[in-house]
Design an enzyme around this catalytic site. Sequence first.
Site, short mmCIF file in Angstrom:
data_model
loop_
_atom_site.label_atom_id
_atom_site.label_comp_id
_atom_site.label_asym_id
_atom_site.label_seq_id
_atom_site.Cartn_x
_atom_site.Cartn_y
_atom_site.Cartn_z
N GLU A 1 15.72 2.11 18.29
CA GLU A 1 14.93 3.21 17.77
C GLU A 1 15.69 4.53 17.71
O GLU A 1 15.67 5.22 16.71
CB GLU A 1 13.67 3.39 18.62
CG GLU A 1 12.62 2.34 18.40
CD GLU A 1 11.62 2.72 17.33
OE1 GLU A 1 10.43 2.63 17.58
OE2 GLU A 1 12.05 3.12 16.23
N ALA B 1 10.65 2.39 6.66
CA ALA B 1 9.94 1.15 6.97
C ALA B 1 10.30 0.64 8.36
O ALA B 1 9.61 0.95 9.34
CB ALA B 1 10.23 0.10 5.90
N ARG B 2 11.37 -0.12 8.48
CA ARG B 2 11.84 -0.65 9.75
C ARG B 2 13.36 -0.57 9.79
O ARG B 2 14.04 -0.83 8.80
CB ARG B 2 11.40 -2.11 9.95
CG ARG B 2 9.92 -2.28 10.30
CD ARG B 2 9.61 -1.77 11.69
NE ARG B 2 8.25 -2.05 12.09
CZ ARG B 2 7.23 -1.24 11.88
NH1 ARG B 2 7.42 -0.10 11.25
NH2 ARG B 2 6.01 -1.56 12.30
N ASP C 1 13.99 7.32 8.83
CA ASP C 1 13.06 7.62 9.91
C ASP C 1 13.14 6.56 11.00
O ASP C 1 12.57 6.73 12.07
CB ASP C 1 11.64 7.69 9.35
CG ASP C 1 10.60 8.08 10.38
OD1 ASP C 1 10.78 9.13 11.03
OD2 ASP C 1 9.61 7.34 10.54
N ARG D 1 0.82 -1.22 0.00
CA ARG D 1 0.00 0.00 0.00
C ARG D 1 0.85 1.27 0.00
O ARG D 1 0.61 2.20 -0.77
CB ARG D 1 -0.93 0.00 1.22
CG ARG D 1 -1.97 -1.12 1.24
CD ARG D 1 -2.69 -1.12 2.58
NE ARG D 1 -3.72 -2.14 2.66
CZ ARG D 1 -3.50 -3.40 3.05
NH1 ARG D 1 -2.26 -3.77 3.38
NH2 ARG D 1 -4.49 -4.27 3.12
N ILE D 2 1.84 1.31 0.89
CA ILE D 2 2.65 2.53 1.02
C ILE D 2 3.61 2.66 -0.17
O ILE D 2 3.84 3.77 -0.66
CB ILE D 2 3.40 2.54 2.36
CG1 ILE D 2 2.38 2.56 3.51
CG2 ILE D 2 4.32 3.75 2.46
CD1 ILE D 2 3.00 2.44 4.90
N ASP E 1 9.50 -6.39 -5.66
CA ASP E 1 8.68 -7.04 -4.63
C ASP E 1 8.30 -8.41 -5.18
O ASP E 1 7.48 -8.53 -6.09
CB ASP E 1 7.42 -6.23 -4.33
CG ASP E 1 6.70 -6.75 -3.09
OD1 ASP E 1 6.68 -7.98 -2.89
OD2 ASP E 1 6.14 -5.93 -2.33
N HIS F 1 11.21 8.23 13.88
CA HIS F 1 10.13 7.26 13.67
C HIS F 1 8.76 7.93 13.78
O HIS F 1 7.90 7.52 14.56
CB HIS F 1 10.23 6.10 14.66
CG HIS F 1 9.47 4.89 14.19
ND1 HIS F 1 9.67 3.64 14.72
CD2 HIS F 1 8.52 4.74 13.24
CE1 HIS F 1 8.85 2.77 14.12
NE2 HIS F 1 8.14 3.43 13.22
#
Length: 354
Positions: free
Chosen positions: A296, A266-267, A291, A185-186, A205, A318
């Site tokens: 973190e 993302a992560r 981000d 989606r993103i 992907d 984040h």
Amino acid sequence: MRVVYTDPAWALDARGRPDPSRADLERGILGPEVSVEFGPFESGTDPGPADGAQVGPSADGGFVTCGDQLFEAARGADALVIYRCQVTSELVEALRPSCRVVARSGVGFDNLRPDLLATAGIYGFNVPDYCGDEVSTHTVALLLGLERQICVQDRLVRDNRWGIHRGGIPRRTAERTVGIVGFGRIGRASARKLQPFYHRVLAHDPYVAADLMASHGVAPVPSLRELFARSDAVVIHAALTPETDGLVGAAALGAAGPGSLLVNTARGRLVDTKAVLDALDTGQLAGFASDVFAPEDPNASPTARKLLARNDVIVSSHRAFLSAESELSLRRRIAAGVRAVLVDDAPPPEGRLA
């Protein structure tokens, strides 16, 4: 019935402590037959233990959910709502047999552990599309910030070093190619926003059909290395899974052309920060924006701290998902999903993961 929110960031008061009065929206949706409680947490501490571990204060900017205290709060709960709190086998054991649903306030489900929930017959769901506009906009902002060297210029001018050519000369994006890792989606939202700026948009992907990418005006690329080789800039929108942990490392970055840019919203664990640092040192990468980090707060990592000292790096804390609208939407949809299970005896509308 009891719903326990383990670590809701929206519930913190000015002192960084949970304020029960802030859950008025949740109480309105869940109804009078459901009580809303907060687990033991506070600002400025780490949310995520491994099984059996105790969590103590850290500087990662997350939230604390201390083992025994959390388990005690979870016992007898009919539903649990987590944010950064980790679902562990001990937590699932504490939830048995009363808990019927665990909801994750966010897009990812890496800390939701649907495999563990399934063993106890507990529904699990996240909200995968509440912040697509925010994250895709943040991604484009970071990338264009790198392209135009906005942050470098900002620091130079504030440091009384005004100069048109200082900080480097940008390139023309309309002649460049941007690649997207992960076309969910993103990723699709980012593609739409990137197309006016770049000549060509590619995507990798393995779980998305080439025909679907083509319908979005995006060219599919079969491998990650080829994506880096063909792109002048790459943005990451993949989910964190055992398969993608450390996905972007030395091998992928080694295929990038000199002067490439990399953006991660993302992560943190998708990207090997040491490999990024090396690629910046050699000029393989001309810029990196992120981000997200692991841990973190990048200040908690010696390697990530080296990135923070560089002019060719842009970071944020984040918050790509964050807006007043996205936060309210997420809260409403989480409460509605929990109500569906507890009150309406139906699967959560956002989808059943466990």
